[in-house]
Design an enzyme around this catalytic site. Structure first.
Site, PDB file in Angstrom:
ATOM      1  N   CYS A  74       6.532   9.805   0.341  1.00 43.30           N
ATOM      2  CA  CYS A  74       5.302  10.546   0.631  1.00 43.30           C
ATOM      3  C   CYS A  74       5.063  11.546  -0.481  1.00 43.30           C
ATOM      4  O   CYS A  74       5.923  12.381  -0.749  1.00 43.30           O
ATOM      5  CB  CYS A  74       5.403  11.264   1.970  1.00 43.30           C
ATOM      6  SG  CYS A  74       3.952  12.284   2.287  1.00 43.30           S
ATOM      7  N   ASN A  99      10.114   4.452   2.733  1.00 41.48           N
ATOM      8  CA  ASN A  99      10.111   3.853   4.058  1.00 41.48           C
ATOM      9  C   ASN A  99      11.396   3.065   4.221  1.00 41.48           C
ATOM     10  O   ASN A  99      12.025   2.666   3.249  1.00 41.48           O
ATOM     11  CB  ASN A  99       8.941   2.869   4.151  1.00 41.48           C
ATOM     12  CG  ASN A  99       7.613   3.530   3.898  1.00 41.48           C
ATOM     13  OD1 ASN A  99       7.158   4.319   4.695  1.00 41.48           O
ATOM     14  ND2 ASN A  99       6.990   3.219   2.773  1.00 41.48           N
ATOM     15  N   ARG A 119       0.838  -1.210   0.000  1.00 49.41           N
ATOM     16  CA  ARG A 119       0.000   0.000   0.000  1.00 49.41           C
ATOM     17  C   ARG A 119       0.869   1.256   0.000  1.00 49.41           C
ATOM     18  O   ARG A 119       1.009   1.937  -1.006  1.00 49.41           O
ATOM     19  CB  ARG A 119      -0.931  -0.028   1.230  1.00 49.41           C
ATOM     20  CG  ARG A 119      -2.130   0.922   1.128  1.00 49.41           C
ATOM     21  CD  ARG A 119      -1.836   2.385   1.364  1.00 49.41           C
ATOM     22  NE  ARG A 119      -1.302   2.695   2.676  1.00 49.41           N
ATOM     23  CZ  ARG A 119      -0.898   3.895   3.030  1.00 49.41           C
ATOM     24  NH1 ARG A 119      -0.941   4.915   2.181  1.00 49.41           N
ATOM     25  NH2 ARG A 119      -0.402   4.114   4.234  1.00 49.41           N
ATOM     26  N   ASP A 120       1.506   1.536   1.107  1.00 47.70           N
ATOM     27  CA  ASP A 120       2.315   2.749   1.244  1.00 47.70           C
ATOM     28  C   ASP A 120       3.474   2.754   0.240  1.00 47.70           C
ATOM     29  O   ASP A 120       3.862   3.791  -0.281  1.00 47.70           O
ATOM     30  CB  ASP A 120       2.860   2.816   2.678  1.00 47.70           C
ATOM     31  CG  ASP A 120       3.369   4.198   3.049  1.00 47.70           C
ATOM     32  OD1 ASP A 120       3.164   5.135   2.263  1.00 47.70           O
ATOM     33  OD2 ASP A 120       3.983   4.336   4.112  1.00 47.70           O
ATOM     34  N   HIS A 132       7.101   4.358  12.570  1.00 50.70           N
ATOM     35  CA  HIS A 132       7.069   4.279  11.102  1.00 50.70           C
ATOM     36  C   HIS A 132       8.107   5.297  10.610  1.00 50.70           C
ATOM     37  O   HIS A 132       7.848   6.505  10.599  1.00 50.70           O
ATOM     38  CB  HIS A 132       5.653   4.634  10.625  1.00 50.70           C
ATOM     39  CG  HIS A 132       5.477   4.641   9.140  1.00 50.70           C
ATOM     40  ND1 HIS A 132       4.574   3.818   8.502  1.00 50.70           N
ATOM     41  CD2 HIS A 132       6.065   5.368   8.167  1.00 50.70           C
ATOM     42  CE1 HIS A 132       4.618   4.059   7.187  1.00 50.70           C
ATOM     43  NE2 HIS A 132       5.526   5.006   6.967  1.00 50.70           N
ATOM     44  N   HIS A 153      10.985   6.866   7.920  1.00 49.96           N
ATOM     45  CA  HIS A 153      11.510   6.997   6.553  1.00 49.96           C
ATOM     46  C   HIS A 153      13.015   7.218   6.639  1.00 49.96           C
ATOM     47  O   HIS A 153      13.515   7.744   7.629  1.00 49.96           O
ATOM     48  CB  HIS A 153      10.820   8.152   5.825  1.00 49.96           C
ATOM     49  CG  HIS A 153       9.446   7.806   5.344  1.00 49.96           C
ATOM     50  ND1 HIS A 153       8.942   8.226   4.136  1.00 49.96           N
ATOM     51  CD2 HIS A 153       8.462   7.062   5.901  1.00 49.96           C
ATOM     52  CE1 HIS A 153       7.713   7.759   3.970  1.00 49.96           C
ATOM     53  NE2 HIS A 153       7.401   7.059   5.040  1.00 49.96           N
TER      54      HIS A 153
END
Length: 306
Positions: free
Chosen positions: A244, A253, A19-20, A211, A213
């Site tokens: 992002c 990420n 997803r991300d 979470h 990055h």
């Protein structure tokens, strides 16, 4: 530094690549490829995979196949397949797709909230009240994600108090787990510990996650620093996919392979097969026509060929 023995014995890794990781890819990725990626990650042993996003295809075209992907994946009992939802329409689609968990989101930065969704933080969280209540009625897990917890591309520094305020709001909505996200990757270990220790006063430590990055190369150090203060849930993305769309210059990420390699070296149990994740990372990178961002993944893959 705390002794290694003080680190958690077991860590939960939430895989966000499907997803991300894939949501910002320019070229449309066929549902077949996404299904295979999720299935490979399921087989690798993840307990939680972020697999879908029920947002308007106009805003995130890459996620238009989410319902099909969720219908076709080979689900394993006990695995949580999560979906990001922005509103009730998205929530209803997530229920129909048999999602195990819905993810709602907000920012710790007022400037980011205004630029990103044209409303204040308080308004943005309030908009999720119906989704939160519906999730509880359906017996679904509810996860809250807080972006820009360590810094914002528009306002710069974000205070630990601002993050704690959003944690309180998400806790009051009934979130089962809350992600503290470094959207632009500016956090450093001491800062990360200060934020984590502050938000622990508002929400159980065992249900908070990091979470991170890797924009400034700090993600692994920040994960280690979080473990030192008791955090034991982390998000990562296979092959280091993603970034992002709203944060200029933000790289992806932290890569799952790198995180697993570090956990293995620390003797921390994740229940995940690193070799199988390397295979999944090489598979999706080949499909995307570029090398994986994961250093450990690429090193292990090269060693195999050697």
């Amino acid at each position: 530094m705390t002794e290694t023995s003080k680190l958690p014995q077991r860590v939960k890794i939430v895989e966000v690549g499907p997803r991300d990781g894939l949501q910002n890819e320019k070229e449309t990725i066929p549902a077949d490829v996404k299904v295979e990626l999720v299935d490979r990650l399921t087989q690798a042993g993840f307990a939680n995979i972020e697999a879908a996003s029920f947002v308007s295809p106009k805003w995130v075209p890459q996620m238009a196949t989410s319902a099909e992907v969720m219908a076709r994946i080979a689900r394993k009992p006990g695995v949580i397949y999560s979906a990001l939802v922005p509103n009730m329409k998205g929530f209803e689609a997530a229920v129909e797709a048999r999602s195990d968990e819905v993810v709602i989101f907000g920012a710790a930065s007022e400037a980011f909230s205004q630029k990103n969704i044209n409303c204040s933080i308080a308004e943005s969280i309030e908009r999720f009240r119906d989704v939160a209540q519906a999730a509880k009625q359906h017996g679904m897990r509810l996860r809250g994600s807080i972006s820009c917890s360590f810094g914002c591309p528009y306002q710069g520094e974000v205070s630990p108090e601002s993050v704690a305020d959003v944690v309180q709001r998400m806790r009051d909505l009934g979130c089962d787990e809350i992600d503290i996200a470094d959207t632009i990757g500016v956090g450093t270990p001491k800062h990360v510990q200060a934020v984590m220790q502050r938000v622990m006063k508002e929400f159980p430590m065992e249900r908070l996650s990091g979470h991170f990055h890797d924009t400034y190369g700090q993600a692994l150090a920040n994960i280690y620093a979080s473990m030192e203060v008791g955090i034991a849930i982390f998000h990562s993305s296979v092959a280091g996919l993603g970034g992002c769309p709203y944060a200029k210059g933000a790289t992806g990420n932290v890569s799952t392979e790198d995180v697993l390699y570090m956990m293995q070296g620390l003797g921390i149990d994740t229940g995940i097969d690193l070799d199988a994740v390397v295979d999944a990372g090489q598979f999706i990178s080949q499909h995307l026509g570029r090398k994986a961002v994961s250093r450990a993944g690429n090193a292990i893959a090269a060693k195999r060929q050697g």
